[in-house]
Design an enzyme around this catalytic site. Structure first.
Site, PDB file in Angstrom:
ATOM      1  N   ASP A 114     -18.980  -2.969  38.580  1.00  0.00           N
ATOM      2  CA  ASP A 114     -18.582  -4.460  38.710  1.00  0.00           C
ATOM      3  C   ASP A 114     -19.681  -5.292  38.511  1.00  0.00           C
ATOM      4  O   ASP A 114     -20.837  -5.053  39.069  1.00  0.00           O
ATOM      5  CB  ASP A 114     -17.834  -5.034  39.809  1.00  0.00           C
ATOM      6  CG  ASP A 114     -16.462  -4.295  39.953  1.00  0.00           C
ATOM      7  OD1 ASP A 114     -15.797  -3.878  38.939  1.00  0.00           O
ATOM      8  OD2 ASP A 114     -16.005  -4.188  41.056  1.00  0.00           O
TER       9      ASP A 114
ATOM     10  N   TYR B  19     -22.294   4.548  48.057  1.00  0.00           N
ATOM     11  CA  TYR B  19     -22.665   3.289  47.976  1.00  0.00           C
ATOM     12  C   TYR B  19     -22.899   2.757  49.263  1.00  0.00           C
ATOM     13  O   TYR B  19     -22.531   3.155  50.330  1.00  0.00           O
ATOM     14  CB  TYR B  19     -21.347   2.299  47.490  1.00  0.00           C
ATOM     15  CG  TYR B  19     -20.647   2.694  46.133  1.00  0.00           C
ATOM     16  CD1 TYR B  19     -21.133   2.019  45.127  1.00  0.00           C
ATOM     17  CD2 TYR B  19     -19.929   3.947  45.910  1.00  0.00           C
ATOM     18  CE1 TYR B  19     -20.387   2.181  43.664  1.00  0.00           C
ATOM     19  CE2 TYR B  19     -19.445   4.244  44.519  1.00  0.00           C
ATOM     20  CZ  TYR B  19     -19.583   3.435  43.550  1.00  0.00           C
ATOM     21  OH  TYR B  19     -19.161   3.520  42.436  1.00  0.00           O
TER      22      TYR B  19
ATOM     23  N   ARG C  84     -13.386  -2.232  46.418  1.00  0.00           N
ATOM     24  CA  ARG C  84     -12.829  -3.313  46.954  1.00  0.00           C
ATOM     25  C   ARG C  84     -11.487  -2.973  47.343  1.00  0.00           C
ATOM     26  O   ARG C  84     -11.098  -3.943  48.640  1.00  0.00           O
ATOM     27  CB  ARG C  84     -12.982  -4.196  45.544  1.00  0.00           C
ATOM     28  CG  ARG C  84     -14.114  -5.115  45.260  1.00  0.00           C
ATOM     29  CD  ARG C  84     -13.814  -5.819  43.929  1.00  0.00           C
ATOM     30  NE  ARG C  84     -13.523  -5.008  42.868  1.00  0.00           N
ATOM     31  CZ  ARG C  84     -12.889  -5.301  41.901  1.00  0.00           C
ATOM     32  NH1 ARG C  84     -12.237  -6.305  41.796  1.00  0.00           N
ATOM     33  NH2 ARG C  84     -12.708  -4.621  40.584  1.00  0.00           N
TER      34      ARG C  84
ATOM     35  N   ASP D 158     -13.261  -9.363  46.451  1.00  0.00           N
ATOM     36  CA  ASP D 158     -14.723  -9.926  46.482  1.00  0.00           C
ATOM     37  C   ASP D 158     -14.966 -11.308  46.399  1.00  0.00           C
ATOM     38  O   ASP D 158     -13.987 -11.937  46.480  1.00  0.00           O
ATOM     39  CB  ASP D 158     -15.230  -9.102  45.490  1.00  0.00           C
ATOM     40  CG  ASP D 158     -15.091  -9.159  43.906  1.00  0.00           C
ATOM     41  OD1 ASP D 158     -14.190 -10.241  43.750  1.00  0.00           O
ATOM     42  OD2 ASP D 158     -15.571  -8.694  43.097  1.00  0.00           O
TER      43      ASP D 158
END
Length: 250
Positions: free
Chosen positions: A60, A88, A194, A102
Site C-alpha cells: 500500500d 511485517y 489492515r 488506515d
C-alpha cells in the site's frame, strides 16, 4: 537463497547487473509511493533498454519496506516470489476506526480505552494465529468485475466483499503505549494487515486502525539487504552515462 546470494543485493553494494537475462532487485519502498511508482522509476532509469519490469507483491502507498522487482526473463517467476511468506512490523491505533482501516481516511468512530489493559491486548492475538478468515478492505487493490475496490469506494459505492482464507504463523505485540500498539506478524500471501488490525479492534470490543506498516521479509529476502530507490536510480543513471561516454570514444 544463501546468505551470500542475499548479500549481493545489499544496498551498499552494486553488482554487475544483467537486466535482459533477469535481475531480482530488493527495494525499500518509500512512504506514499505506490508499488507501480517504484517500477516506473526503475524502468525509466533503464532507458533506452526496453525491458519488462514488474513487482512481486503490492505494498500500500502508506506502507514502506521490502518490494521485490524482477526484470527481463525473471519476470516469469514473479508469481513464485509473490507466493512466499511475508513478515511485517507495524503500529495500530486503538480507540477508533477509519473506513480504509488506515490513515488514508479520517477517523469515523471513536471508542473509550478505559476498559483495556495490556493482558487483554496480549491475549487477543491468539484468535489471529493459524488459519484465519478475513475480508479485504473496501479501500484495496482487489479487483471486482475488472475494477479495483478503492475506485468503487472513492465513488461511495458498496461492494460485496469475498471472504478469504489466510495463514498467520506468528503475531506478537511488541509495545503497548495506548492508544498505540506495536506488533510483528508473519503471514501468508494475500493477508491484509489492515483487515487483521480492524478485526483485532473488534475482538477487543473496541476499534483499531493501522498507522504504520513495514514489510521486513519476503521469503528469504530481507529488508536490510534492499536498495534505496534514490541510490539505485543514481547508480543506474551514472552507469548509463559512462557507457554512453565510452561508446562515443570508440
Amino acid at each position: 537463497m544463501t546468505d551470500q546470494e542475499s548479500d549481493i543485493h545489499s544496498k551498499t553494494i552494486f553488482p554487475e547487473f544483467n537486466f535482459a537475462e533477469g535481475e531480482l532487485l530488493l527495494i525499500n519502498k518509500p512512504y506514499k509511493w505506490t508499488s507501480f511508482d517504484v517500477v516506473g522509476k526503475i524502468r525509466n532509469s533503464l532507458k533506452p533498454l526496453k525491458l519488462k519490469v514488474g513487482h512481486a507483491g503490492t505494498l500500500d502507498p502508506l506502507a514502506t519496506g521490502l518490494l521485490i522487482l524482477c526484470t527481463g526473463k525473471l519476470t516469469k517467476q514473479i508469481d513464485t516470489f509473490q507466493a512466499q511468506e511475508k513478515e511485517y512490523t507495524g503500529t495500530m491505533i486503538l480507540g477508533g476506526t477509519t473506513p480504509s482501516f488506515d490513515l488514508e481516511t479520517e477517523v469515523d468512530k471513536q471508542f473509550p480505552l478505559d476498559g483495556l489493559n495490556d493482558e487483554m491486548i496480549f491475549k487477543a492475538t491468539a484468535a489471529f494465529i493459524g488459519d484465519i478468515q478475513q475480508y479485504p478492505p473496501a479501500h484495496s487493490a482487489v479487483k471486482v468485475n475488472g475494477e479495483r475496490l478503492y475506485v468503487k469506494a472513492r465513488r461511495g459505492e458498496e461492494t460485496e466483499l469475498r471472504l478469504r482464507f489466510v495463514t498467520v504463523p506468528e503475531f506478537e505485540i511488541t509495545r503497548i503505549a495506548l492508544p498505540e500498539v506495536d506488533f510483528r506478524i508473519v503471514c501468508s500471501k494475500g493477508t491484509y494487515i489492515r483487515s487483521l488490525v480492524s478485526d483485532f479492534g473488534k475482538a477487543l470490543n473496541n476499534g483499531a486502525y493501522l498507522s504504520a506498516l513495514t514489510r521486513t521479509r519476503n521469503g528469504n529476502f530481507l529488508l536490510q539487504n534492499a536498495f534505496e530507490v534514490s541510490d539505485l536510480v543514481a547508480h543506474l543513471r551514472s552507469e548509463r552515462v559512462e557507457k554512453t561516454r565510452l561508446a562515443s570514444l570508440s
